[in-house]
Write an enzyme that holds these catalytic residues in place. Structure first.
Site, short mmCIF file in Angstrom:
data_model
loop_
_atom_site.label_atom_id
_atom_site.label_comp_id
_atom_site.label_asym_id
_atom_site.label_seq_id
_atom_site.Cartn_x
_atom_site.Cartn_y
_atom_site.Cartn_z
CG ASP A 1 37.96 42.43 44.58
OD1 ASP A 1 38.26 42.22 43.21
OD2 ASP A 1 38.76 42.10 45.62
CB ILE A 2 33.14 38.50 43.68
CG1 ILE A 2 32.50 38.83 42.31
CG2 ILE A 2 32.02 37.60 44.43
CD1 ILE A 2 32.11 37.50 41.43
CD GLU B 1 38.69 37.46 43.58
OE1 GLU B 1 39.24 36.74 42.87
OE2 GLU B 1 38.91 37.20 44.88
#
Ligand SMILES: [Mg+2]
Length: 335
Positions: A201-202, A245
């Site tokens: 995950d960003i 994301e």
């Protein structure tokens, strides 16, 4: 139906006139020659359906003409009917056939026999002509078909690409990830080798979009996708964008140590993109959180177990302040 050309060859004009009167048909064109030499020249200039060839001629006789015709690629297949006034003798018939004659007629010509024999050759010629037209048509159609086939394959390839890849990043999309995951799971069952899954995950990506706008957000996603792709070096490694994301990396035949190693490399790769991120609480640039897990498929576990443990790892990595990785071991077997 086209006109069939017949070459009539005789050294005596009255014989030619007889032939012309016998062959006075609208769909037959007659070309006349009064010597063997003239006849040979004409066979090179025209496409004849048939040659009616007088045997007895001064200079080059009918047999010589026939021999020379058989020796030439263009004329060797033109049928010939020898016409002779000579006494019907077996030796002559033999000589005629030996140099390729296809038939023999004797003077004076019997009109009925003559017309029926010529008619057979005209029919053969038309048949051959129609066949070669059809062949050419088929060849053309075949070329068209091959072109269409090629276009179809290209279209299918594009369609396949569209349906399996994520439009923004070019990575596998969620749907293809599901398919690939299933395939790798099944392969792991067969090979009894460990399958590792990284979920990535960003960090604070919503804040990134809020701070820099969605265009910049897309740009960031593309860069991160490329960094992940580059860092997951093996061909067998499958990288997918499975959410806004969120990314997933499948590592076939990879044990926990190997998976941890790849996770660290991915973490560094994204971090060293050095994309500034004022909205992040984890760092001053774009970072990721990575959860990972490893299971030997089918050893008492189901596919969902791997997804859930990797997801639990991601949760722990986030809890742990983000910009970090967390290996989560699969839970104990239920039975
Ligand atoms: Mg003659």
């Amino acid at each position: 139906m086209g006109i069939a050309k017949i070459l009539i060859v005789d050294d005596r004009v009255e014989n030619l006139l007889t032939l012309e009167s016998l062959l006075d048909e609208p769909d037959i064109e007659l070309v006349r020659a009064t010597s063997g030499i003239e006849a040979l020249g004409l066979t090179l200039d025209h496409d004849f359906a048939l040659v009616l060839l007088d045997v007895q001629m001064p200079g080059m006789d009918g047999y010589e003409v026939a021999e020379l015709m058989r020796g030439n690629k263009k004329t060797k297949h033109i049928p010939i009917i020898f016409i002779t006034a000579a006494f019907r003798a077996d030796v002559q018939v033999f000589k005629g056939y030996e140099c390729g004659a296809v038939d023999y007629l004797f003077k004076p010509l019997d009109e009925r026999v003559f017309k029926s024999k010529v008619g057979v050759f005209i029919e053969l010629f038309r048949h051959k002509d129609a066949l070669s037209k059809k062949t050419r048509e088929l060849d053309r159609k075949l070329v068209e078909l091959e072109e269409l086939q090629q276009q179809l394959e290209e279209t299918n390839e594009r369609l396949h690409l569209l349906s399996t890849t994520d439009g923004l990043t070019g990575l596998l999309n969620k749907r293809q990830f599901d398919t690939t995951f299933e395939e790798e799971w099944q392969r792991g069952i067969r090979t009894k080798s460990p399958l590792s899954l990284l979920l990535l995950d960003i960090d604070h990506f919503k804040a990134y979009n809020d701070t820099y706008g969605h265009a910049a957000g897309d740009d960031c996603l593309k860069k991160v996708a490329m960094a992940i792709s580059d860092a997951a070096k093996r061909n067998a490694d499958k990288v997918a964008r499975i959410g806004g994301e969120e990314f997933a990396v499948l590592l076939p035949e990879t044990d926990p140590e190997g998976a941890q190693h790849v996770a660290e490399r991915l973490l560094k790769a994204v971090s060293s993109l050095d994309i500034s991120h004022r909205g992040s609480l984890a760092a001053e640039h774009v970072t990721t959180s990575i959860g990972l897990s490893t299971i030997v498929p089918g050893q008492g576990y189901v596919q969902r177990d791997l997804l859930e443990t990797a997801d639990a790892g991601l949760y722990r990595a986030k809890e742990n302040g983000r910009n970090s990785t967390w290996y989560h071991a699969p839970g104990p077997l239920k039975n």
